[in-house]
Design a protein around this motif. Structure first.
Motif, PDB file in Angstrom:
ATOM      1  N   ILE A  54      72.328-137.099  21.976  1.00 39.38           N
ATOM      2  CA  ILE A  54      73.467-136.194  21.773  1.00 39.38           C
ATOM      3  C   ILE A  54      73.672-135.399  23.057  1.00 39.38           C
ATOM      4  O   ILE A  54      72.735-134.741  23.542  1.00 39.38           O
ATOM      5  CB  ILE A  54      73.224-135.232  20.589  1.00 39.38           C
ATOM      6  N   SER A  55      74.856-135.483  23.606  1.00 35.71           N
ATOM      7  CA  SER A  55      75.132-134.767  24.851  1.00 35.71           C
ATOM      8  C   SER A  55      75.156-133.266  24.600  1.00 35.71           C
ATOM      9  O   SER A  55      75.385-132.805  23.477  1.00 35.71           O
ATOM     10  CB  SER A  55      76.460-135.224  25.458  1.00 35.71           C
ATOM     11  N   ALA A  56      74.922-132.511  25.650  1.00 39.63           N
ATOM     12  CA  ALA A  56      74.940-131.056  25.534  1.00 39.63           C
ATOM     13  C   ALA A  56      76.367-130.556  25.351  1.00 39.63           C
ATOM     14  O   ALA A  56      77.323-131.163  25.846  1.00 39.63           O
ATOM     15  CB  ALA A  56      74.333-130.421  26.773  1.00 39.63           C
ATOM     16  N   PRO A  57      76.544-129.461  24.645  1.00 42.90           N
ATOM     17  CA  PRO A  57      77.885-128.860  24.575  1.00 42.90           C
ATOM     18  C   PRO A  57      78.280-128.302  25.935  1.00 42.90           C
ATOM     19  O   PRO A  57      77.422-128.012  26.772  1.00 42.90           O
ATOM     20  CB  PRO A  57      77.725-127.744  23.542  1.00 42.90           C
ATOM     21  N   THR A  58      79.552-128.181  26.143  1.00 44.66           N
ATOM     22  CA  THR A  58      80.052-127.624  27.398  1.00 44.66           C
ATOM     23  C   THR A  58      80.870-126.377  27.105  1.00 44.66           C
ATOM     24  O   THR A  58      81.464-126.245  26.037  1.00 44.66           O
ATOM     25  CB  THR A  58      80.919-128.642  28.156  1.00 44.66           C
ATOM     26  N   ILE A  59      80.859-125.464  28.066  1.00 46.90           N
ATOM     27  CA  ILE A  59      81.624-124.227  27.938  1.00 46.90           C
ATOM     28  C   ILE A  59      82.842-124.312  28.844  1.00 46.90           C
ATOM     29  O   ILE A  59      82.704-124.473  30.056  1.00 46.90           O
ATOM     30  CB  ILE A  59      80.768-123.006  28.310  1.00 46.90           C
ATOM     31  N   GLU A  60      84.009-124.232  28.261  1.00 42.69           N
ATOM     32  CA  GLU A  60      85.260-124.257  29.015  1.00 42.69           C
ATOM     33  C   GLU A  60      85.977-122.926  28.768  1.00 42.69           C
ATOM     34  O   GLU A  60      86.478-122.683  27.674  1.00 42.69           O
ATOM     35  CB  GLU A  60      86.136-125.428  28.591  1.00 42.69           C
ATOM     36  N   GLU A  61      85.988-122.083  29.787  1.00 50.03           N
ATOM     37  CA  GLU A  61      86.612-120.777  29.643  1.00 50.03           C
ATOM     38  C   GLU A  61      87.843-120.690  30.545  1.00 50.03           C
ATOM     39  O   GLU A  61      87.833-121.195  31.664  1.00 50.03           O
ATOM     40  CB  GLU A  61      85.634-119.665  30.014  1.00 50.03           C
ATOM     41  N   PRO A  62      88.891-120.048  30.073  1.00 48.72           N
ATOM     42  CA  PRO A  62      90.077-119.888  30.914  1.00 48.72           C
ATOM     43  C   PRO A  62      89.785-118.943  32.065  1.00 48.72           C
ATOM     44  O   PRO A  62      88.864-118.107  31.976  1.00 48.72           O
ATOM     45  CB  PRO A  62      91.115-119.306  29.959  1.00 48.72           C
ATOM     46  N   PRO A  63      90.524-119.033  33.150  1.00 46.72           N
ATOM     47  CA  PRO A  63      90.311-118.099  34.266  1.00 46.72           C
ATOM     48  C   PRO A  63      90.658-116.681  33.863  1.00 46.72           C
ATOM     49  O   PRO A  63      91.472-116.450  32.965  1.00 46.72           O
ATOM     50  CB  PRO A  63      91.246-118.632  35.355  1.00 46.72           C
ATOM     51  N   CYS A  64      90.030-115.734  34.516  1.00 48.88           N
ATOM     52  CA  CYS A  64      90.327-114.324  34.261  1.00 48.88           C
ATOM     53  C   CYS A  64      91.651-113.952  34.925  1.00 48.88           C
ATOM     54  O   CYS A  64      92.013-114.492  35.967  1.00 48.88           O
ATOM     55  CB  CYS A  64      89.221-113.426  34.813  1.00 48.88           C
ATOM     56  N   THR A  65      92.343-113.034  34.320  1.00 46.10           N
ATOM     57  CA  THR A  65      93.600-112.528  34.860  1.00 46.10           C
ATOM     58  C   THR A  65      93.385-111.122  35.396  1.00 46.10           C
ATOM     59  O   THR A  65      93.002-110.231  34.631  1.00 46.10           O
ATOM     60  CB  THR A  65      94.689-112.502  33.779  1.00 46.10           C
ATOM     61  N   PRO A  66      93.578-110.905  36.698  1.00 46.46           N
ATOM     62  CA  PRO A  66      93.365-109.555  37.232  1.00 46.46           C
ATOM     63  C   PRO A  66      94.406-108.578  36.710  1.00 46.46           C
ATOM     64  O   PRO A  66      95.554-108.930  36.470  1.00 46.46           O
ATOM     65  CB  PRO A  66      93.497-109.749  38.747  1.00 46.46           C
ATOM     66  N   HIS A  67      93.985-107.357  36.501  1.00 46.95           N
ATOM     67  CA  HIS A  67      94.903-106.321  36.057  1.00 46.95           C
ATOM     68  C   HIS A  67      94.368-104.978  36.529  1.00 46.95           C
ATOM     69  O   HIS A  67      93.182-104.836  36.844  1.00 46.95           O
ATOM     70  CB  HIS A  67      95.047-106.324  34.533  1.00 46.95           C
ATOM     71  N   GLY A  68      95.226-104.009  36.600  1.00 46.64           N
ATOM     72  CA  GLY A  68      94.832-102.674  37.023  1.00 46.64           C
ATOM     73  C   GLY A  68      95.019-101.680  35.907  1.00 46.64           C
ATOM     74  O   GLY A  68      95.884-101.846  35.048  1.00 46.64           O
ATOM     75  N   SER A  69      94.199-100.648  35.897  1.00 47.54           N
ATOM     76  CA  SER A  69      94.290 -99.639  34.856  1.00 47.54           C
ATOM     77  C   SER A  69      94.830 -98.312  35.381  1.00 47.54           C
ATOM     78  O   SER A  69      95.270 -97.471  34.607  1.00 47.54           O
ATOM     79  CB  SER A  69      92.916 -99.406  34.229  1.00 47.54           C
ATOM     80  N   ASP A  70      94.793 -98.107  36.690  1.00 47.82           N
ATOM     81  CA  ASP A  70      95.268 -96.849  37.258  1.00 47.82           C
ATOM     82  C   ASP A  70      96.744 -96.962  37.614  1.00 47.82           C
ATOM     83  O   ASP A  70      97.195 -98.016  38.076  1.00 47.82           O
ATOM     84  CB  ASP A  70      94.472 -96.485  38.514  1.00 47.82           C
ATOM     85  N   PRO A  71      97.521 -95.915  37.424  1.00 55.67           N
ATOM     86  CA  PRO A  71      98.934 -95.985  37.829  1.00 55.67           C
ATOM     87  C   PRO A  71      99.046 -96.055  39.338  1.00 55.67           C
ATOM     88  O   PRO A  71      98.164 -95.570  40.063  1.00 55.67           O
ATOM     89  CB  PRO A  71      99.518 -94.670  37.283  1.00 55.67           C
ATOM     90  N   PRO A  72     100.103 -96.683  39.847  1.00 56.89           N
ATOM     91  CA  PRO A  72     100.273 -96.744  41.309  1.00 56.89           C
ATOM     92  C   PRO A  72     100.483 -95.353  41.871  1.00 56.89           C
ATOM     93  O   PRO A  72     100.986 -94.459  41.182  1.00 56.89           O
ATOM     94  CB  PRO A  72     101.525 -97.611  41.484  1.00 56.89           C
ATOM     95  N   PRO A  73     100.077 -95.137  43.119  1.00 56.77           N
ATOM     96  CA  PRO A  73     100.249 -93.809  43.713  1.00 56.77           C
ATOM     97  C   PRO A  73     101.725 -93.477  43.894  1.00 56.77           C
ATOM     98  O   PRO A  73     102.565 -94.351  44.059  1.00 56.77           O
ATOM     99  CB  PRO A  73      99.538 -93.936  45.067  1.00 56.77           C
ATOM    100  N   GLY A  74     102.027 -92.196  43.847  1.00 56.44           N
ATOM    101  CA  GLY A  74     103.396 -91.756  44.055  1.00 56.44           C
ATOM    102  C   GLY A  74     103.775 -91.820  45.519  1.00 56.44           C
ATOM    103  O   GLY A  74     102.956 -92.164  46.379  1.00 56.44           O
ATOM    104  N   PRO A  75     105.021 -91.539  45.836  1.00 53.89           N
ATOM    105  CA  PRO A  75     105.452 -91.613  47.238  1.00 53.89           C
ATOM    106  C   PRO A  75     104.741 -90.562  48.088  1.00 53.89           C
ATOM    107  O   PRO A  75     104.402 -89.468  47.621  1.00 53.89           O
ATOM    108  CB  PRO A  75     106.961 -91.328  47.151  1.00 53.89           C
ATOM    109  N   ALA A  76     104.505 -90.902  49.334  1.00 52.13           N
ATOM    110  CA  ALA A  76     103.852 -89.971  50.258  1.00 52.13           C
ATOM    111  C   ALA A  76     104.822 -88.869  50.652  1.00 52.13           C
ATOM    112  O   ALA A  76     106.037 -89.074  50.705  1.00 52.13           O
ATOM    113  CB  ALA A  76     103.377 -90.719  51.498  1.00 52.13           C
ATOM    114  N   TYR A  77     104.318 -87.708  50.894  1.00 52.78           N
ATOM    115  CA  TYR A  77     105.151 -86.601  51.351  1.00 52.78           C
ATOM    116  C   TYR A  77     104.368 -85.805  52.385  1.00 52.78           C
ATOM    117  O   TYR A  77     103.132 -85.847  52.428  1.00 52.78           O
ATOM    118  CB  TYR A  77     105.581 -85.709  50.190  1.00 52.78           C
ATOM    119  N   TYR A  78     105.097 -85.110  53.210  1.00 56.05           N
ATOM    120  CA  TYR A  78     104.475 -84.391  54.319  1.00 56.05           C
ATOM    121  C   TYR A  78     103.879 -83.073  53.831  1.00 56.05           C
ATOM    122  O   TYR A  78     104.495 -82.325  53.076  1.00 56.05           O
ATOM    123  CB  TYR A  78     105.510 -84.116  55.413  1.00 56.05           C
ATOM    124  N   VAL A  79     102.652 -82.847  54.246  1.00 49.67           N
ATOM    125  CA  VAL A  79     101.974 -81.589  53.962  1.00 49.67           C
ATOM    126  C   VAL A  79     101.738 -80.889  55.284  1.00 49.67           C
ATOM    127  O   VAL A  79     101.148 -81.482  56.198  1.00 49.67           O
ATOM    128  CB  VAL A  79     100.627 -81.828  53.250  1.00 49.67           C
TER     129      VAL A  79
END
Length: 238
Positions: A54-79
């Motif tokens: 009996i052959s061994a079982p195989t694991i076939e997993e889909p690729p991971c999808t990258p994602h971000g959890s932090d909101p993008p930074p706001g526009p830069a402004y002069y200080v």
């Protein structure tokens, strides 16, 4: 699920006659009897059934999808004081007071912290008599961005499967029950010589998904000052 099931006549000793006992394509483990070996069937003068690979079982997993959890930074402004640049304030009187000479402009006397200056948009060369040059910026050019995120293929997944071999098509008379996993690899399991084989079944006992190594999201680019204005002054500014 294991895809290759091979019955051998040599009770796993090696060198016997092999008979395919594979499940149907895309089999998910339910009871199936796509092949049938009757009791006592002969292969090369000996019973066809002596063991099963009996052959061994195989694991076939889909690729991971990258994602971000932090909101993008706001526009830069002069200080003021940021980016190592000085902060300046220019003021002028309007209208200018009248002067006796037609080509003359009357300017007020300057005193600390002010200086008498000419100003012009852009980075310009100061004219003669106005040697103290200062360059100031009124805008921010934000060229920052993040590298694209990506993920390596998943690794580290583990699973184990329990397989069953039966003598009847209804999968009630069991001849073999064994746990197998990808780490163990395929193996041969002895069976009672000459028994009938008809059905097989399998179920997943345990599954631990793999993980993906993330890459990217590294900040690149700079924040640049833009909108230059040149100030050319008569005396050094404080």
């Amino acid at each position: 699920m294991p895809t290759t099931w091979t019955v051998t006549s040599d009770s796993c000793a090696g060198g016997g006659v092999n008979t395919s006992f594979d499940p149907p394509a895309s089999w998910e483990g339910g009871c199936t009897a796509t092949n049938f070996i009757p009791v006592g069937l002969q292969c090369g003068g000996v019973p066809c059934v002596g063991g099963i690979h009996i052959s061994a079982p195989t694991i076939e997993e889909p690729p991971c999808t990258p994602h971000g959890s932090d909101p993008p930074p706001g526009p830069a402004y002069y200080v003021p004081g940021g980016f190592g640049a000085p902060f300046a304030r220019a003021c002028a009187r309007a209208p200018w007071p009248a002067c006796e000479g037609e080509d003359e402009v009357c300017l007020p006397l300057s005193g600390a912290p002010f200086a008498t200056c000419l100003m012009h948009e852009g980075d310009e060369t100061c004219p003669e008599g106005w040697p103290d040059k200062h360059l100031f910026y009124g805008q921010v050019d934000d060229q920052r961005q993040c590298e694209a995120c990506s993920c390596d293929p998943p690794t580290g997944a583990m699973c184990s499967v329990k397989v069953h071999v039966y003598s009847d098509v209804a999968c009630t008379v069991q001849r073999l029950e064994v746990d197998i996993s990808p780490e163990m690899g395929g193996d041969c399991h002895p069976l009672m010589s000459g028994v009938a084989l008809a059905g097989i079944a399998a179920e997943v006992l345990d599954y631990q998904p793999g993980t993906c190594e993330p890459h990217g999201s590294t900040p690149v680019g700079d924040v640049l000052l833009a909108g230059a204005t040149t100030f050319c002054c008569r005396e050094p500014m404080i």
